[in-house]
Design an enzyme around this catalytic site. Structure first.
Site, PDB file in Angstrom:
ATOM      1  N   ASP A  15       8.695  -1.466   6.409  1.00 32.75           N
ATOM      2  CA  ASP A  15       8.913  -0.373   5.453  1.00 32.75           C
ATOM      3  C   ASP A  15      10.225  -0.555   4.682  1.00 32.75           C
ATOM      4  O   ASP A  15      11.178  -1.149   5.183  1.00 32.75           O
ATOM      5  CB  ASP A  15       8.938   0.961   6.228  1.00 32.75           C
ATOM      6  CG  ASP A  15       8.785   2.150   5.293  1.00 32.75           C
ATOM      7  OD1 ASP A  15       8.198   1.992   4.205  1.00 32.75           O
ATOM      8  OD2 ASP A  15       9.259   3.245   5.661  1.00 32.75           O
ATOM      9  N   ASN A  17      10.331  -1.502   1.142  1.00 32.09           N
ATOM     10  CA  ASN A  17      10.280  -2.410  -0.011  1.00 32.09           C
ATOM     11  C   ASN A  17      10.603  -1.686  -1.316  1.00 32.09           C
ATOM     12  O   ASN A  17      11.350  -2.207  -2.165  1.00 32.09           O
ATOM     13  CB  ASN A  17       8.880  -3.023  -0.162  1.00 32.09           C
ATOM     14  CG  ASN A  17       8.508  -3.923   0.989  1.00 32.09           C
ATOM     15  OD1 ASN A  17       9.346  -4.253   1.812  1.00 32.09           O
ATOM     16  ND2 ASN A  17       7.247  -4.314   1.053  1.00 32.09           N
ATOM     17  N   ARG A  19      12.242   1.175  -1.866  1.00 26.42           N
ATOM     18  CA  ARG A  19      13.650   1.590  -1.979  1.00 26.42           C
ATOM     19  C   ARG A  19      14.570   0.398  -2.200  1.00 26.42           C
ATOM     20  O   ARG A  19      15.545   0.487  -2.937  1.00 26.42           O
ATOM     21  CB  ARG A  19      14.064   2.370  -0.715  1.00 26.42           C
ATOM     22  CG  ARG A  19      13.613   3.823  -0.749  1.00 26.42           C
ATOM     23  CD  ARG A  19      13.689   4.457   0.609  1.00 26.42           C
ATOM     24  NE  ARG A  19      12.579   4.018   1.453  1.00 26.42           N
ATOM     25  CZ  ARG A  19      12.525   4.169   2.762  1.00 26.42           C
ATOM     26  NH1 ARG A  19      13.539   4.729   3.400  1.00 26.42           N
ATOM     27  NH2 ARG A  19      11.483   3.760   3.436  1.00 26.42           N
ATOM     28  N   TRP A  20      14.263  -0.709  -1.557  1.00 31.00           N
ATOM     29  CA  TRP A  20      15.071  -1.926  -1.743  1.00 31.00           C
ATOM     30  C   TRP A  20      15.114  -2.279  -3.228  1.00 31.00           C
ATOM     31  O   TRP A  20      16.166  -2.592  -3.781  1.00 31.00           O
ATOM     32  CB  TRP A  20      14.450  -3.071  -0.944  1.00 31.00           C
ATOM     33  CG  TRP A  20      15.175  -4.386  -1.014  1.00 31.00           C
ATOM     34  CD1 TRP A  20      16.144  -4.840  -0.171  1.00 31.00           C
ATOM     35  CD2 TRP A  20      14.984  -5.426  -2.004  1.00 31.00           C
ATOM     36  NE1 TRP A  20      16.564  -6.092  -0.553  1.00 31.00           N
ATOM     37  CE2 TRP A  20      15.875  -6.472  -1.679  1.00 31.00           C
ATOM     38  CE3 TRP A  20      14.155  -5.571  -3.123  1.00 31.00           C
ATOM     39  CZ2 TRP A  20      15.958  -7.648  -2.425  1.00 31.00           C
ATOM     40  CZ3 TRP A  20      14.236  -6.740  -3.871  1.00 31.00           C
ATOM     41  CH2 TRP A  20      15.135  -7.756  -3.510  1.00 31.00           C
ATOM     42  N   ARG A  28       9.197  -1.306  -8.136  1.00 27.60           N
ATOM     43  CA  ARG A  28       8.872  -1.318  -6.699  1.00 27.60           C
ATOM     44  C   ARG A  28       8.194  -2.624  -6.281  1.00 27.60           C
ATOM     45  O   ARG A  28       8.410  -3.135  -5.181  1.00 27.60           O
ATOM     46  CB  ARG A  28       7.962  -0.131  -6.345  1.00 27.60           C
ATOM     47  CG  ARG A  28       8.632   1.222  -6.447  1.00 27.60           C
ATOM     48  CD  ARG A  28       7.615   2.346  -6.172  1.00 27.60           C
ATOM     49  NE  ARG A  28       6.953   2.160  -4.901  1.00 27.60           N
ATOM     50  CZ  ARG A  28       7.439   2.571  -3.725  1.00 27.60           C
ATOM     51  NH1 ARG A  28       8.585   3.231  -3.674  1.00 27.60           N
ATOM     52  NH2 ARG A  28       6.775   2.351  -2.615  1.00 27.60           N
ATOM     53  N   ASN A  63      -2.205   4.249   1.986  1.00 28.82           N
ATOM     54  CA  ASN A  63      -1.549   3.578   0.853  1.00 28.82           C
ATOM     55  C   ASN A  63      -2.497   3.374  -0.343  1.00 28.82           C
ATOM     56  O   ASN A  63      -2.038   3.157  -1.471  1.00 28.82           O
ATOM     57  CB  ASN A  63      -0.962   2.220   1.261  1.00 28.82           C
ATOM     58  CG  ASN A  63       0.273   2.305   2.143  1.00 28.82           C
ATOM     59  OD1 ASN A  63       0.525   1.424   2.954  1.00 28.82           O
ATOM     60  ND2 ASN A  63       1.074   3.355   1.994  1.00 28.82           N
TER      61      ASN A  63
HETATM   62  C1  IPE Z   1       3.776   2.757   6.471  1.00 30.35           C
HETATM   63  O1  IPE Z   1       4.729   2.960   5.496  1.00 30.35           O
HETATM   64  C2  IPE Z   1       2.756   1.770   5.995  1.00 30.35           C
HETATM   65  C3  IPE Z   1       3.211   0.387   5.896  1.00 30.35           C
HETATM   66  C4  IPE Z   1       4.392  -0.055   6.172  1.00 30.35           C
HETATM   67  C5  IPE Z   1       2.199  -0.535   5.475  1.00 30.35           C
HETATM   68  P1  IPE Z   1       4.608   4.140   4.440  1.00 30.35           P
HETATM   69  O2  IPE Z   1       5.757   3.986   3.521  1.00 30.35           O
HETATM   70  O3  IPE Z   1       3.262   4.169   3.832  1.00 30.35           O
HETATM   71  O4  IPE Z   1       4.768   5.441   5.362  1.00 30.35           O
HETATM   72  P2  IPE Z   1       5.344   6.875   5.003  1.00 30.35           P
HETATM   73  O5  IPE Z   1       4.608   7.329   3.782  1.00 30.35           O
HETATM   74  O6  IPE Z   1       6.801   6.724   4.759  1.00 30.35           O
HETATM   75  O7  IPE Z   1       5.077   7.699   6.216  1.00 30.35           O
HETATM   76  C1  IPE Z   2       6.383  -0.768   2.719  1.00 28.79           C
HETATM   77  O1  IPE Z   2       7.334  -0.442   1.757  1.00 28.79           O
HETATM   78  C2  IPE Z   2       5.212  -1.511   2.141  1.00 28.79           C
HETATM   79  C3  IPE Z   2       3.989  -0.704   2.029  1.00 28.79           C
HETATM   80  C4  IPE Z   2       3.824   0.507   2.465  1.00 28.79           C
HETATM   81  C5  IPE Z   2       2.853  -1.319   1.367  1.00 28.79           C
HETATM   82  P1  IPE Z   2       7.218   0.860   0.895  1.00 28.79           P
HETATM   83  O2  IPE Z   2       6.475   0.549  -0.350  1.00 28.79           O
HETATM   84  O3  IPE Z   2       6.676   1.995   1.686  1.00 28.79           O
HETATM   85  O4  IPE Z   2       8.747   1.128   0.536  1.00 28.79           O
HETATM   86  P2  IPE Z   2       9.480   2.529   0.537  1.00 28.79           P
HETATM   87  O5  IPE Z   2       9.270   3.154   1.857  1.00 28.79           O
HETATM   88  O6  IPE Z   2       8.874   3.326  -0.586  1.00 28.79           O
HETATM   89  O7  IPE Z   2      10.910   2.181   0.290  1.00 28.79           O
HETATM   90 MG    MG Z   3       7.520   3.402   2.858  1.00 27.44          MG
END
Ligand code: IPE
Ligand code: IPE
Ligand code: MG
Length: 245
Positions: A15, A17, A19-20, A28, A63
């Site tokens: 998790d 990506n 925000r990074w 994103r 997702n």
């Molecule tokens: C969990 O992360 C799913 C994956 C890392 C693939 P999310 O970013 O979807 O989860 P929430 O929405 O913060 O709970």
């Molecule tokens: C995890 O990173 C990857 C997936 C859920 C596909 P995020 O896309 O959830 O990144 P944040 O949590 O918004 O930073």
């Molecule tokens: Mg996330």
């Protein structure tokens, strides 16, 4: 570190990506792209350390509800990953598997995924499982449906449907029990990942965004894992007795 203190099965919620990327003023998708490098490094490190099973949460059932262009970009990255990592996976004896509703994936991801799963089936080095279109609740519901079908067909008795039996319907049944679950990005929740399997896993929440997570961070997690006492409901004294025999 001794092998016995290594987790046999490591799960990672990759998790952070988005925000990074956003803190760098990037779209994103650039975060997801950068995250692929972490997947490479962590997979290699896990294989070298001798971890038997590595399960990566790459895309949840929920997702799919993200903006269409992000979903499309993620699917294209998955396709690229399968193409670019094929040789590395095969050369290192890694068996690639997938968890989740892979029927929902577009053909341009599902076809190379199925091809690599089949090609790597005989590999015995490490099982790398990608959780794609995966949800823990969805997975338990599917197992319950299959058990209900067997009951209706007369091949399973209601009174035999205990934890072990229901667990045997889960797609993770052939893997070692989940020992350690790491979530990056600082969020402290499991977000529908391996809800059944997490029962006695050690949980670690790391304050590093996934694209920055490297083998050094993994090494710290493994060190801390080795220091934990896993009691499985018993007392410390009972555990000490068991290890004496
Ligand atoms: C969990 O992360 C799913 C994956 C890392 C693939 P999310 O970013 O979807 O989860 P929430 O929405 O913060 O709970
Ligand atoms: C995890 O990173 C990857 C997936 C859920 C596909 P995020 O896309 O959830 O990144 P944040 O949590 O918004 O930073
Ligand atoms: Mg996330």
């Amino acid at each position: 570190m001794t092998t016995s203190s290594l987790p046999r099965h490591l799960g990672i919620i990759m998790d952070g990506n988005g925000r990074w990327a956003q803190t760098r003023g990037l779209p994103r998708l650039e975060g997801h792209r950068a995250g692929a490098e972490s997947v490479r490094d962590i997979t290699r490190a896990a294989r070298q350390l001798g971890i038997e099973a590595l399960t990566l949460y790459a895309f949840s059932s929920q997702n799919w509800a993200r903006p269409a262009d992000e979903v499309k970009g993620l699917m294209e990255l998955l396709r690229d990953y399968l193409r670019d990592e094929r040789a590395e996976i095969m050369d290192n004896g890694i068996r690639l598997e997938a968890l989740g509703d892979t029927e929902r994936l577009p053909n341009f991801v599902r076809d190379p995924l199925d091809e690599l799963r089949a090609a790597s089936r005989g590999n015995s080095g490490m099982v790398l499982t990608l959780a794609l279109s995966y949800g823990g609740r969805e997975s338990i519901a599917r197992a319950a449906r299959q058990a209900a079908n067997d009951i209706a067909a007369g091949t399973l008795r209601v009174e035999d449907l205990d934890c072990n039996r229901l667990g045997s319907y889960l797609p993770t049944a052939h893997l070692p029990a989940l020992d350690l679950l790491i979530r990056t990005s600082g969020e402290q929740r499991v977000s529908n990942f391996m809800l059944w399997e997490v029962a006695y896993a050690e949980l670690m929440f790391v304050d590093v965004m996934w694209p920055d997570f490297r083998r050094e961070h993994l090494a710290k997690c493994l060190e801390s894992y080795g220091e934990r006492e896993r009691r499985f409901g018993l007392t410390s004294a009972q555990l000490a007795e068991q290890s004496d025999v």
